[in-house]
Scaffold this motif. Structure first.
Motif: not given
Length: 474
Positions: A239-267
């Motif tokens: 689960r930590v590895q998945l989070m790190e993969k998500g962070i790889e897709k971010l642009d951590l600078r002012p004006g960049g995409v700084l976070s993820l959207l989490q969808i939790n399917d409870l079906k």
């Protein structure tokens, strides 16, 4: 009934745990209590949903049945990470944290130094090369991402500098001890790929992570994942590895995409009686909230069962307004509607009512703008798509949210003396139908006509897109 609630109100992610009694009589009392609670919560949710639906659908007749491009309005806004946009007190806290961090690096006190890692830690701090998620943390390095990362820790601790600094130190130490910087190169639990994965982006460009709890409803998978302490640790690292993969897709600078959207399917998610899953999930949440602050823009829960509403209603009074603003809950019937508020239809997987198909050879996310058409109760609307060049192939995707309509597809030649061709016979579409895809190659100029007859008592939303491949492309 014993209820345990654990809340870290200053952080984004919250944990609630309900301990279910094992005694039969207590169990019956618990179920009765839960039914009353869930009924109250359900009525409130239904009222909110109906009000929202009336607001969205509207009771005023449309002046024209013409389709519109699906609106891609802003779903939510995150705080600015430009220092000039900060409040005076926030800017002061940021500067204080930067000073404390610079001093700790210079004094070589940022890390605890065991015998084996002492030399490595000293060398790293002496060079001022301490980094997090690829961003140098030393303010003297002048990286534009430094303020972005430090602001995440400050916001997680309500801009209390000492608390934010301590949180940052613990995160850096945990990453060193657990060798997190090397985790992306590891082959960790590939069999868990269906349980959570990154897929597409939302309307604001946030990478979307889907968490599929129903996977653990399979007993064999459950035992493989949580059957021992060793397996649980493997699950946590995955689960930590998945989070790190998500962070790889971010642009951590002012004006960049700084976070993820989490969808939790409870079906089909296992209920609160699954203690191993509950414990592992709680530990995973703790790891993420302690070491990845402010990296989730919003948590959307879909296909929510009644017992989860009960848990949330118990937890809600303890949550900060900031945290509650990041939670969204949707009943099964409202899952697609809810996702569409945050994610474009072309980025929502087919399984959730969108148009995104795995390894799609017909459409890319940039092909065929998605249009929307409203169909009032008891009325019929048609979508006409011209196809003039002989031998061309028309491809279209279409879905009706909630279906419960009559639907048919025809090709109508431009020559009035030619016969109409039935592409798909008219039939009643049930409420659980998924998005449709069809194609038609013409032998003469004309148009494909898609007909939607709304036989229900509620207004219907039709989403569709199309594109034509000319004969020269084959």
């Amino acid at each position: 009934m014993t209820v345990e609630v654990e809340v870290k109100s200053e952080e984004t992610t919250q944990v609630a745990e309900v301990v279910v009694p094992q005694d039969d009589q207590q169990q019956q009392q618990q179920e009765a209590s839960d039914k009353k609670l869930s009924a109250a919560v359900g009525e409130e949710r239904e009222a909110e949903a109906d009000a929202e639906a009336q607001k969205e659908n509207g009771d005023v007749p449309c002046e024209s049945p013409s389709p519109n491009i699906v609106e891609k309005s802003s779903s939510f806004k995150e705080e600015s990470n430009h220092p000039a946009d900060l409040k005076g007190s926030e800017r002061k806290a940021l500067n204080e944290l930067k000073s404390k961090l610079e001093e700790a690096i210079a004094a070589e006190t940022l890390f605890k130094k065991g015998e084996e890692e002492a030399a490595e830690a000293v060398a790293e701090e002496e060079k001022g090369e301490v980094s997090l998620w690829g961003v140098p943390l030393s303010p003297s390095k002048g990286s534009e991402g430094t303020d972005v990362v430090l602001l995440k820790f400050l916001r997680a601790r309500d801009f209390k500098v000492a608390d934010a600094f301590e949180m940052l130190k613990k995160t850096l130490q945990w990453r060193r001890d657990s060798k997190i910087d090397a985790i992306l190169g590891e082959d960790v639990a590939p069999e868990l790929a269906p349980a959570a994965y990154l897929d597409g982006t939302d309307r604001e460009g946030h990478p979307v992570c889907y968490n599929i709890y129903g996977v653990f409803g399979d007993e064999e998978m459950y035992q493989k994942t949580f059957g021992s302490e060793e397996k649980k640790e493997r699950f946590l690292r995955w689960r930590v590895q998945l989070m790190e993969k998500g962070i790889e897709k971010l642009d951590l600078r002012p004006g960049g995409v700084l976070s993820l959207l989490q969808i939790n399917d409870l079906k089909n998610a296992p209920g609160p009686t699954k203690k191993d899953l509950r414990a592992a999930t709680k530990e995973a949440v703790n790891l993420l909230q302690d070491n990845y602050p402010e990296l989730v823009a919003r948590n959307i829960f879909i296909n929510v069962p009644f017992w989860y509403y009960a848990i949330h209603s118990l937890l809600s009074p303890f949550l900060t307004q900031r945290t509650k603003s990041k939670f969204v809950f949707a009943r099964p019937a409202r899952a697609t509607d809810t996702l569409l508020k945050y994610i474009p239809a072309e980025e929502i997987p087919v399984r959730y009512g969108g148009f995104k198909r795995e390894n799609d050879l017909e459409f890319s996310s940039k092909d065929g703008a998605v249009s929307e058409l409203s169909v009032k109760p008891g009325s019929t609307e048609t979508i006409e798509i011209p196809i003039y060049e002989v031998g061309s192939t028309l491809i279209w995707d279409l879905t009706v949210l909630g279906w419960e309509v009559n639907y048919k597809e025809e090709f109508v030649p431009a020559d009035e003396g030619s016969y109409t061709i039935i592409v798909q016979k008219g039939k009643r579409m049930s409420g659980n139908e998924g998005p449709l895809r069809n194609t038609f190659q013409n032998n003469e100029p004309g148009k494909v006509v898609l007909t939607v007859e709304n036989v229900s008592s509620k207004k219907k939303r039709v989403l569709y897109r199309h594109q034509t491949k000319k004969c020269s492309s084959f």
